[in-house]
Structures are given as structure tokens and as C-alpha cells.
Design an enzyme around this catalytic site. Sequence first.
Site, short mmCIF file in Angstrom:
data_model
loop_
_atom_site.label_atom_id
_atom_site.label_comp_id
_atom_site.label_asym_id
_atom_site.label_seq_id
_atom_site.Cartn_x
_atom_site.Cartn_y
_atom_site.Cartn_z
N ASP A 266 39.30 45.75 33.99
CA ASP A 266 39.29 44.91 32.78
C ASP A 266 39.86 45.60 31.55
OD1 ASP A 266 36.16 43.30 33.73
OD2 ASP A 266 38.22 42.99 34.37
N ARG B 223 41.93 34.78 43.36
CA ARG B 223 40.50 35.09 43.22
C ARG B 223 39.68 34.23 44.17
NH1 ARG B 223 38.83 35.77 37.07
NH2 ARG B 223 37.33 37.19 37.99
N PRO B 224 39.84 34.48 45.48
CA PRO B 224 39.11 33.66 46.46
C PRO B 224 37.60 33.88 46.34
CG PRO B 224 40.06 35.60 47.52
CD PRO B 224 40.54 35.61 46.08
N ILE B 225 36.80 32.97 46.87
CA ILE B 225 35.34 33.16 46.94
C ILE B 225 34.87 33.14 48.39
CG2 ILE B 225 34.83 32.31 44.61
CD1 ILE B 225 34.04 29.62 45.91
N ASP B 226 35.77 33.53 49.32
CA ASP B 226 35.43 33.50 50.76
C ASP B 226 34.24 34.40 51.10
OD1 ASP B 226 37.83 35.92 52.00
OD2 ASP B 226 37.20 35.51 49.94
N LYS C 294 29.21 40.30 28.59
CA LYS C 294 29.51 38.98 29.18
C LYS C 294 29.19 38.98 30.67
CE LYS C 294 33.90 37.94 30.43
NZ LYS C 294 34.08 37.53 31.83
N ASN C 295 29.67 40.01 31.37
CA ASN C 295 29.56 40.02 32.83
C ASN C 295 28.16 40.37 33.34
OD1 ASN C 295 32.15 39.21 32.86
ND2 ASN C 295 33.02 41.20 33.41
N ARG D 66 34.42 31.69 35.40
CA ARG D 66 34.18 32.29 36.73
C ARG D 66 32.69 32.35 37.01
NH1 ARG D 66 37.29 32.87 40.95
NH2 ARG D 66 36.62 34.52 42.34
N CYS E 165 39.73 33.80 34.71
CA CYS E 165 41.02 34.30 34.23
C CYS E 165 42.08 34.25 35.32
CB CYS E 165 40.88 35.74 33.74
SG CYS E 165 39.99 35.84 32.18
C1 EPZ Z 1 34.17 40.09 38.25
O1 EPZ Z 1 35.09 39.18 38.79
C2 EPZ Z 1 34.36 40.02 36.72
N1 EPZ Z 1 34.12 38.66 36.30
C3 EPZ Z 1 35.79 40.42 36.37
O2 EPZ Z 1 35.90 40.48 34.94
C4 EPZ Z 1 36.07 41.82 36.88
O3 EPZ Z 1 37.42 42.13 36.68
C5 EPZ Z 1 35.78 41.88 38.41
O4 EPZ Z 1 34.44 41.43 38.69
C6 EPZ Z 1 35.92 43.28 38.95
O5 EPZ Z 1 35.08 44.15 38.35
C7 EPZ Z 1 32.85 38.30 35.99
O6 EPZ Z 1 31.91 39.06 36.07
C8 EPZ Z 1 32.62 36.89 35.54
P1 EPZ Z 1 35.18 40.63 42.45
P2 EPZ Z 1 34.97 38.72 40.34
O7 EPZ Z 1 34.49 39.64 43.31
O8 EPZ Z 1 33.53 38.60 40.69
C9 EPZ Z 1 38.28 40.18 46.10
C10 EPZ Z 1 36.75 39.96 32.81
O9 EPZ Z 1 37.84 40.20 32.24
N2 EPZ Z 1 37.38 39.11 46.58
O10 EPZ Z 1 34.52 41.92 42.19
O11 EPZ Z 1 35.84 37.57 40.54
C11 EPZ Z 1 38.96 39.79 44.78
O12 EPZ Z 1 40.11 39.02 44.99
C12 EPZ Z 1 36.74 39.52 34.28
O13 EPZ Z 1 35.66 40.07 32.24
C13 EPZ Z 1 37.74 38.39 47.71
O14 EPZ Z 1 38.79 38.64 48.32
O15 EPZ Z 1 35.60 39.99 41.06
C14 EPZ Z 1 39.26 41.14 44.15
O16 EPZ Z 1 40.43 41.66 44.67
C15 EPZ Z 1 38.11 39.38 34.83
N3 EPZ Z 1 36.90 37.40 48.14
C16 EPZ Z 1 38.07 41.98 44.60
O17 EPZ Z 1 37.51 41.33 45.75
C17 EPZ Z 1 35.72 37.10 47.48
O18 EPZ Z 1 34.99 36.19 47.89
C18 EPZ Z 1 36.99 42.16 43.55
O19 EPZ Z 1 36.64 40.89 43.07
C19 EPZ Z 1 35.39 37.84 46.34
C20 EPZ Z 1 36.22 38.85 45.90
#
Ligand code: EPZ
Length: 416
Positions: A306, A123-126, A25-26, A94, A118
Site C-alpha cells: 500500500d 482481486r479474486p475472492i476464490d 481503515k484496514n 472491498r 481499488c
Molecule cells: C487487503 O486487500 C487490503 N484491503 C489492501 O489494502 C492491501 O493491499 C491487501 O490486503 C494486502 O495487504 C483491505 O483491507 C480492505 P489480500 P485484500 O486478500 O484482502 C490474492 C488499501 O490501499 N488473493 O491480502 O483484497 C490477491 O489477488 C488496500 O488500503 C486471491 O488470489 O488482499 C493478492 O494477490 C488496497 N484470492 C493476494 O492474494 C483470494 O480469494 C493478497 O490479497 C484472496 C486474495
Amino acid sequence: MVKFMILKVSKSSVLSGDVYISGSKNAAMPCICAALLTKQKVILKNVPDIMDVNNLLTIIKKQGVRVKKKDDIVIIQAKRLKTRVLSDLVETLRGSYYLMGSILSRKNKLKIKYPGGCNIGSRPIDYHLKAFQELGFNVIEEENKIVIREMTRTSKDITFPKISLGATINVLLLSSTFLKEVKITNPSLEPEVLCLIDMLKKMGVSIDILDKQIIIKGARKLKGITHSIIYDRIEAGSYIYLAGAIQKSKVCIHNAPIEHLQTVIMVARKMGIIVYKKDNILVVEGNKGIKKINLLIGEYPFFPTDLQQIITVVLTKAKSSSTIEDPIFPNRILHLKELKKMNAFIYEQNQVIHIKPCILSPGIIYATDLRCAFALIVAGAITQGTTYIKNIDYLFRGYEEPIKKLRYIGVNVEIL
Ligand code: EPZ
């Protein structure tokens, strides 16, 4: 009124047979969005038939993109690409945030709703939006949408304070048509990112991966290509721990991306689960007893967040107490409340999950997200009696044909 599905799960004492892992999926989500980087035809193979993928394909069709899907093959051709992405579907997943990087790589403006995903804590996107600004785009956040306009494309060294899979991928997608070099420092190098990088390279982007840095040199026009999605290491890990939690089980997991599962397999063995490779098939056998562990979760190649909820359930069977620390999503703990309804002796303290040995009892519980749904199925399968899981719809967001696969190996499940 949306009627959520209920899953009936009864104790499943013997698991045996074969389970076939699907595409990831990811990895599929970013690769589908990467197909929008060119007007030429892109063929994606091994694409999982799951809700999140199908919703993303529906969204890009609304953007004027031609999409054909047959079995696990998806053909995408984005001759046209509208820049207003305001479908409600955007907020249901997402991965819709990858449309930002991919559409802006071809167009100089975009209006898009905020991504969903989820409920596993904030889950910020900053990081994504800050990177777009640094690369020369003006970003305006409105109540329920983001408006982005190209000012002057700027080649930059983007540094993430924390490793982010999503933000790394969005910068890769956007920079694919930058003629000047873009660097990403402290990037995510998860297998899903590498799968996308392989695809972008085939499309004509020059990408180098150094220690803790990715260097991208894009191209004005990118090629249409054929690309295969990697198999889903999280789906494989889910079945490893399900089979491992049931003493009399012998399950053969086909297409498991063993090279991406080293830590997952190592931890399973540490818990006393028997895992071995036979002719490229991963064989998992339950064992007499589950051993306790103290686990720290981290970015790849550490143990993936995950699988945190699923391993938490299995550790309720251990003879002594275990702990799990998940610094990536410290608030990924909604499953604890549901497990407590099944008599689990479990709690979170200072962002550490403590799991005491206990015998679960059946109950009526609620799935709160995709991985929680699978974790609660494991809980139901190891518990004497019958458990009812409400809101099981989440499961179909990220697992292909889960009920068929589970029943095929002997898990007593039934959608009511
Ligand atoms: C991806 O989420 C996956 N989702 C998640 O899988 C997975 O748990 C995660 O990566 C970590 O591996 C998809 O691929 C669709 P991140 P994502 O950006 O991109 C912080 C599943 O079950 N952060 O790697 O949202 C964030 O809060 C899902 O398949 C910021 O602060 O995760 C977290 O603590 C659930 N600001 C960390 O970084 C931002 O702009 C990692 O998040 C971006 C992230």
C-alpha cells in the site's frame, strides 16, 4: 452525473509542523463487521472518519443494525440482522466482503453483492468462497451476487495457497461461533488481523497463533465489548515519505504505530530520509538527496504494497536508478502512466518497476485509486509549477481529513 473533484497542487518547498495519524481503515472495517457477531452493544474507539467506513456503517444500518457515531467512537448493536445485502454501496468498497463471514456466523443464509475496492489488478475472492465451502456452506455465484447457505458446519484446517488478509479475516469472523476447532494454515498476520483477533478474544472466542497457523475455538454466544482500533500504519507511512521527499522539511508525526513501521522506517533511512523518535513522536526530516534502492514488497513485516505507489514517486528524485517488485499486486502500476505525463522516466518490465532519475514537470493527471491519489499529491508537491489531479475523490476513501492535514504541514493543495 457524478462530478469528480480536482485537486490543485503546487510545489511545496518547506514542510513543517504536526500531523496526527487516525485509526486504521484496514483494521476498522473487520472490527465493525465483528460487532455483528453479537446481539449485545459493541463500542469501537479510534474509528477513522473516512468514506469506506461511513459506507460500511450505512450498509449495516440497512441490515437493521443500530449504529451511533460521534467523533471517532462508533456504537453498534446488531439485535436484528437481515441476510440480503444488496445495497449498491457493497460494490463501492472491498471491506464489504467481511459481511459474509460475520453474517454467516449468526445466520444460516446470505445473499450479498460482490465487493468492490481499488483497481490495483485482479482481486479474486476464490480463497474466501472455497473456505466457506470447506467449512460446510453451499456457495452459488450468480451474475452480480453470491448466495450462501449453511449445510453442515464442519471443523476444518483451511490452508491458503497465498497469504490473504481478507480471506484470513473472513474465516476468523465465520469461525467465531463454531463450537468445533477451525485452523487456518498460512494465514495473514498483519497488524490489522491481530487487532481483530484481540477484539474476538475479548468477545469470548479462543484463538491461538502458532507459527504459520491460527487455531480458533468459537462460542455460541459472544459478548459486547469496547475495543480500540490501531493507528493507521499506511497513513503514517504516507506522511513519512511525503515529508522525506522534500528537502527542507521537519514534520512531527503523532500516533504513528512505530512498532508496525519498522521496515517502512528502515527503507526510508536507506533512501537517506532522516527519521527518529522523540518522546514517542516520529520526526521526519528531508535530506540533501534521495538514494536509490531495489525494493521487494511482501506481506507484513516486509514493506507494504500500500506504500508502493508513494515510494515510486519519491524514487524519481534519486540520483540513480531504482527497482520495485510487488508480487502481492504485480499490476498495481496505473500510477506509472500518470507519472509519465509528468515526464517521469519510469516503466514496468516483467513485473518489476524501473525508476530512472528525472525532474518531474507539472501536468494534468488522474488518480486511479486511494494510494495512487496520495502518491500523485507527493508528485505535485515535489514538482516546480502547478499540477492538477482529477478524480481526487479516491483520497477520501481511506485518508481522514487529508486536505486539512496536508495544508497544516505546508503542502500547497486546494480542492477546485
Ligand atoms: C487487503 O486487500 C487490503 N484491503 C489492501 O489494502 C492491501 O493491499 C491487501 O490486503 C494486502 O495487504 C483491505 O483491507 C480492505 P489480500 P485484500 O486478500 O484482502 C490474492 C488499501 O490501499 N488473493 O491480502 O483484497 C490477491 O489477488 C488496500 O488500503 C486471491 O488470489 O488482499 C493478492 O494477490 C488496497 N484470492 C493476494 O492474494 C483470494 O480469494 C493478497 O490479497 C484472496 C486474495
